[in-house]
Design a protein around this motif. Structure first.
Motif, PDB file in Angstrom:
ATOM      1  N   VAL A 109       0.870  -1.165   0.000  1.00 10.19           N
ATOM      2  CA  VAL A 109       0.000   0.000   0.000  1.00 10.19           C
ATOM      3  C   VAL A 109       0.911   1.220   0.000  1.00 10.19           C
ATOM      4  CG1 VAL A 109      -1.655   1.310   1.357  1.00 10.19           C
ATOM      5  CG2 VAL A 109      -1.855  -1.176   1.173  1.00 10.19           C
ATOM      6  N   ALA A 110       0.672   2.119  -0.937  1.00  5.49           N
ATOM      7  CA  ALA A 110       1.536   3.301  -1.025  1.00  5.49           C
ATOM      8  C   ALA A 110       1.313   4.169   0.205  1.00  5.49           C
ATOM      9  CB  ALA A 110       1.209   4.080  -2.291  1.00  5.49           C
ATOM     10  N   PRO A 111       2.335   4.879   0.688  1.00  2.00           N
ATOM     11  CA  PRO A 111       2.181   5.716   1.879  1.00  2.00           C
ATOM     12  C   PRO A 111       1.048   6.707   1.663  1.00  2.00           C
ATOM     13  CG  PRO A 111       4.475   5.680   1.127  1.00  2.00           C
ATOM     14  CD  PRO A 111       3.673   4.957   0.112  1.00  2.00           C
ATOM     15  N   GLY A 112       0.210   6.868   2.686  1.00  3.91           N
ATOM     16  CA  GLY A 112      -0.900   7.811   2.587  1.00  3.91           C
ATOM     17  C   GLY A 112      -2.138   7.205   1.967  1.00  3.91           C
ATOM     18  N   GLU A 113      -1.978   6.047   1.345  1.00  2.00           N
ATOM     19  CA  GLU A 113      -3.105   5.431   0.661  1.00  2.00           C
ATOM     20  C   GLU A 113      -3.841   4.452   1.565  1.00  2.00           C
ATOM     21  OE1 GLU A 113      -2.647   2.972  -2.867  1.00  2.00           O
ATOM     22  OE2 GLU A 113      -2.300   4.836  -3.975  1.00  2.00           O
ATOM     23  N   GLY A 114      -3.106   3.935   2.528  1.00  2.00           N
ATOM     24  CA  GLY A 114      -3.663   2.882   3.367  1.00  2.00           C
ATOM     25  C   GLY A 114      -4.713   3.433   4.317  1.00  2.00           C
ATOM     26  N   ARG A 115      -5.282   2.527   5.074  1.00  2.00           N
ATOM     27  CA  ARG A 115      -6.257   2.948   6.070  1.00  2.00           C
ATOM     28  C   ARG A 115      -5.526   3.701   7.168  1.00  2.00           C
ATOM     29  NH1 ARG A 115      -9.061  -2.509   7.572  1.00  2.00           N
ATOM     30  NH2 ARG A 115      -7.115  -3.389   6.854  1.00  2.00           N
ATOM     31  N   LEU A 165      -0.792  -2.271   5.622  1.00  3.61           N
ATOM     32  CA  LEU A 165       0.477  -2.124   4.905  1.00  3.61           C
ATOM     33  C   LEU A 165       0.453  -2.775   3.533  1.00  3.61           C
ATOM     34  CD1 LEU A 165       2.762  -2.938   7.943  1.00  3.61           C
ATOM     35  CD2 LEU A 165       2.354  -0.688   6.919  1.00  3.61           C
ATOM     36  N   VAL A 166      -0.463  -3.707   3.410  1.00  2.00           N
ATOM     37  CA  VAL A 166      -0.477  -4.522   2.202  1.00  2.00           C
ATOM     38  C   VAL A 166      -1.913  -4.621   1.705  1.00  2.00           C
ATOM     39  CG1 VAL A 166      -0.225  -6.922   1.420  1.00  2.00           C
ATOM     40  CG2 VAL A 166       1.573  -5.877   2.790  1.00  2.00           C
ATOM     41  N   HIS A 167      -2.047  -4.693   0.387  1.00  2.00           N
ATOM     42  CA  HIS A 167      -3.375  -4.898  -0.169  1.00  2.00           C
ATOM     43  C   HIS A 167      -3.403  -6.264  -0.847  1.00  2.00           C
ATOM     44  CE1 HIS A 167      -7.155  -4.061  -2.075  1.00  2.00           C
ATOM     45  NE2 HIS A 167      -6.629  -4.311  -3.268  1.00  2.00           N
ATOM     46  N   VAL A 168      -4.365  -7.097  -0.448  1.00  3.08           N
ATOM     47  CA  VAL A 168      -4.459  -8.443  -1.031  1.00  3.08           C
ATOM     48  C   VAL A 168      -5.748  -8.545  -1.831  1.00  3.08           C
ATOM     49  CG1 VAL A 168      -4.627 -10.914  -0.544  1.00  3.08           C
ATOM     50  CG2 VAL A 168      -3.140  -9.464   0.860  1.00  3.08           C
ATOM     51  N   SER A 169      -5.639  -9.039  -3.083  1.00  3.90           N
ATOM     52  CA  SER A 169      -6.851  -9.208  -3.883  1.00  3.90           C
ATOM     53  C   SER A 169      -6.688 -10.404  -4.814  1.00  3.90           C
ATOM     54  CB  SER A 169      -7.111  -7.944  -4.707  1.00  3.90           C
ATOM     55  OG  SER A 169      -6.006  -7.731  -5.556  1.00  3.90           O
ATOM     56  N   ALA A 170      -7.809 -10.856  -5.364  1.00  2.00           N
ATOM     57  CA  ALA A 170      -7.756 -11.981  -6.300  1.00  2.00           C
ATOM     58  C   ALA A 170      -7.320 -11.460  -7.666  1.00  2.00           C
ATOM     59  CB  ALA A 170      -9.127 -12.640  -6.397  1.00  2.00           C
ATOM     60  N   ARG A 171      -6.465 -12.183  -8.315  1.00  4.44           N
ATOM     61  CA  ARG A 171      -5.990 -11.791  -9.645  1.00  4.44           C
ATOM     62  C   ARG A 171      -5.977 -12.998 -10.552  1.00  4.44           C
ATOM     63  NH1 ARG A 171      -1.191  -7.737 -11.162  1.00  4.44           N
ATOM     64  NH2 ARG A 171      -2.058  -5.962 -10.095  1.00  4.44           N
ATOM     65  N   VAL A 172      -6.150 -12.754 -11.846  1.00  3.79           N
ATOM     66  CA  VAL A 172      -6.059 -13.860 -12.797  1.00  3.79           C
ATOM     67  C   VAL A 172      -4.609 -14.331 -12.855  1.00  3.79           C
ATOM     68  CG1 VAL A 172      -6.274 -14.515 -15.210  1.00  3.79           C
ATOM     69  CG2 VAL A 172      -7.997 -13.050 -14.149  1.00  3.79           C
TER      70      VAL A 172
END
Ligand code: ADP
Ligand code: ZN
Ligand code: ZN
Length: 698
Positions: A109-115, A165-172
């Motif tokens: 997650v880019a700085p400032g973008e996270g929760r 800190l991290v974004h997890v998502s489903a990807r092809v």
């Protein structure tokens, strides 16, 4: 309403069928439709106003659609090769059973973008601090490895996700295995003047134009393709590169991947349906802009095609044997015209057809400045053994040699020494070939196999003669005859892993590579100092008008594998017909004279490219009905000039008869053949017969 062509190989289902139009349907929309009692996949091939009677609705729409120009291509294929749109579409559309596969993918997650840290429950120390979060070394390493698929670290990455800190998502997941060792890309070499001229000519070619890159072996054709591809990509257009067989020529694929990276999609026969589907999607969505693959890659769903390359354009593998029996080189020319792309067909031994019809670009010299190796024609009329003593001597002296013998197995056929019985296939009228390591005799046409006979079933004799020499026996002979430290590698269709054999031979300091025509295909081994063709007339003895062309290509291509470095090199060609034109011109590396003579001969005999050949093969369990069907086809051909019916040898348990049309007017001939086959195959009298139409047989 929509017109839907079902995706099925059943010839009885003649589309198109009408359905209610689903929302947003266009030509190319893929869907599932009820047909009879089944649900089948289909493609929308036309739109029309609603008819009076109520129509059935499709079950569902599949995503994404087939590009409209591929639907158009399917109709052209069906027409050109006497097939059906449904069959052609089946080849073009992705398998509807295949689905994209997804997996969890983690990104920083880019700085400032996270929760905001306040949202993160249960994590105290980071909460009020603007300092970087406290992390263990393992966690830091994990973060440093992103972005990537989670794999076994899913739990740990989920914990970091909870901390924002991290974004997890489903990807092809792209299932196409990255099977080629890419390695560091060498710097782009400066082009030779001839290469630069060729690249410039391709750049300024007219849309839809077809060019022949006629360059001797080792003249740097691949570099020309690479530069032309880069040009095309820079103009925002896409590229198809056709290669004969990826398993045998991984080098060219590796060079495209090395230069263009992820934007290359590689199609090859080893891909499963899922992997194929994924590559198809990447191309369809524009994520990949270059498609490299064997003949079926000509159907890549690329938009804005700007360049189609056909490497080794003389190679017979560009012709498909199933229905439709298309020729990828012809399809490539159609697609180029259709999308305004430039077609570049490259070869050291171009086909007479291409030599005559295409604008020629020449690369007359090897990149390294070496001359082509001298070729010695070895007269075998008095030689008692498979190898001439002089060839034996040369092999003993060579450091690295390639020996071509276009026959696999141990020996061609077996006979009983006392009664003369020959072992032949129960399904085909051919002899069985001995494969000693496998302990079997087998049919090279239908795959029938039986154990090596210990005695003759007719007379009981145990004295069985083995005739002729194939690659298995030659490799064995050479292993015995040469010094103990010389290594012999064998490459033919019986060897499981062709790429592995080539790699081992390439890496070895010395050795002999023995094999069928597979050894002559575009390999670039710098240190081969001897190339031998064992039976150069094998292809000449074929009763076919392409026998000369094939022989020339085989000998010239093999000769091109030798002497690619300062070590120099030589080539020896064993033949029973040392005076044959194809062999003399190949020995002189004189493609132009060969092609000129060959075109003259073809013109005199009215063979392609001065006519179109269409072969119609009728087969049945008995020879009577096969012959009768062929005669009926001939009778229905009207005034088309035709030869036959002529009997062909029995194949896979079926008797066969063929008619060959040799026509000046291609379009009229194709139409006449289609009409004749339709009438005869619909006639109950010819029910036992099956029909196969081959336009431009190879
Ligand atoms: P071809 O396909 O015509 O047989 P290749 O493209 O395989 O020839 O080129 C033969 C070798 O020459 C390859 O190793 C290639 O990397 C190298 N090569 C090609 N063009 C150049 C160039 N302009 N300068 C130096 N090396 C080159
Ligand atoms: Zn016998
Ligand atoms: Zn058989």
């Amino acid at each position: 309403m929509v017109k839907v062509e079902p995706i099925t190989t059943a010839r009885v289902l003649r589309g198109p069928f009408d359905y209610e139009a689903p929302e947003g349907a266009v030509v190319g929309t893929r869907l599932i439709v009820p047909l009879g009692r089944r649900d089948v996949p289909g493609v929308v091939t036309g739109l029309a106003h609603d008819s009076e009677h109520a129509l059935i609705a499709p079950r569902c729409v599949l995503d994404p659609s087939l590009p409209r120009d591929l639907v158009e291509l399917a109709f052209w294929l069906a027409d050109e090769y006497c097939s059906t749109p449904a069959r052609a579409l089946t080849m073009l559309a992705p398998h509807p059973g295949a689905r994209a596969k997804t997996a969890l993918y983690a990104e920083l997650v880019a700085p400032g973008e996270g929760r905001a840290p306040d949202d993160v429950g249960g994590v105290d120390a980071d909460r009020r601090s603007t300092q970087p979060p406290r992390l263990s070394d393992a966690q830091r390493a994990l973060l440093a490895s992103l972005p990537r698929f989670c794999g076994p670290d899913t739990a740990a990455l989920r914990r970091l996700e909870a901390r924002g800190l991290v974004h997890v998502s489903a990807r092809v997941v792209r299932r196409a295995p990255v099977h080629l060792s890419v390695g560091a890309e060498r710097p782009q070499p400066a082009l030779t003047p001839d290469q630069a001229t060729a690249v410039a000519a391709i750049r300024s070619a007219a849309p839809g134009e077809a060019l022949l890159l006629h360059g001797v072996t080792g003249s740097g054709k691949t570099e020309v393709y690479l530069r032309a591809a880069a040009d095309t990509l820079a103009r925002g257009r896409s590229v198809i590169v056709l290669v004969p067989e990826i398993g045998l020529t991984p080098q060219i694929v590796a060079r495209f991947v090395a230069r263009f990276g992820e934007t290359v999609a590689v199609l090859h026969s080893g891909l499963g349906p899922g992997e194929r589907h994924d590559e198809w999607l990447r191309l369809r969505r524009g994520e990949a802009r270059v498609c490299v693959g064997p003949r079926s890659a000509v159907f890549a769903p690329l938009a804005d095609l700007g360049l189609i390359v056909v490497d080794e354009e003389h190679d017979a593998s560009y012709k498909q044997e199933g229905d439709p029996r298309y020729d990828a080189r012809r399809v490539a020319a159609f697609r180029a015209r259709q999308s305004g792309a430039v077609l570049v067909a490259g070869s050291a031994t171009p086909r007479p057809e291409s030599f005559k019809a295409l604008r020629r670009l020449r690369l007359p010299e090897r990149v390294d400045g070496q001359g082509l190796p001298p070729v010695e024609v070895v007269d075998m009329r008095r030689a008692p053994r498979a190898l001439h003593p002089r060839v034996h001597e040369a092999l003993a002296l060579a450091r690295k040699a390639i020996v071509l013998l276009n026959r696999r197995g141990w020996s061609n056929f077996l006979t009983c020494r006392s009664c003369g019985r020959a072992w032949s296939c129960p399904n085909c009228d051919v002899t069985l070939v001995l494969h000693r390591a496998r302990g079997a005799v087998s049919c090279h046409h239908c795959g029938h196999r039986e154990p090596v006979p210990g005695s003759c079933p007719d007379c009981g004799s145990t004295s069985i003669a083995r005739h002729g020499t194939g690659t298995e026996r030659l490799a064995d002979d050479l292993e015995r005859a040469l010094p103990a430290d010389a290594r012999v590698f064998r490459l033919d269709a019986d060897v499981g892993h062709a790429a592995g054999v080539l790699q081992a031979f390439g890496a070895a300091r010395s050795g002999i590579l023995v094999g069928t025509q597979m050894v002559a295909k575009g390999h670039d081994f710098p240190d081969v100092d001897l190339a031998v063709v064992v039976d150069a007339d094998a292809t000449l003895r074929f009763p076919d008008f392409r026998a000369e062309e094939r022989t020339f290509a085989l000998v010239a291509q093999l000769a091109g594998r030798a002497g690619r470095s300062n070590a120099g090199g030589r080539v020896m060609v064993q033949t029973l017909v040392p005076g044959a034109e194809a062999i003399r011109f190949a020995a002189a590396h004189d493609a132009d004279s060969f092609l000129a003579a060959e075109l003259e001969r073809r013109e005199a005999l009215r063979y392609p490219p001065f006519s179109t050949l269409i072969r119609i093969v009728c087969s049945a369990e008995e020879s009577g009905p096969a012959h009768a069907a062929a005669q009926a086809v001939r009778d229905h051909l009207g005034d088309q000039p035709a030869l036959g019916p002529a009997a062909l040898f029995r194949l896979r348990g079926r008797e066969r008869a063929q008619v060959v049309v040799k026509a000046a007017d291609r379009r009229a001939a194709i139409d006449a053949v289609r009409a004749a086959v339709e009438v005869v195959s619909a006639d109950r009298a010819h029910r036992p017969a099956a029909f196969a139409v081959d336009v431009d047989p190879q």
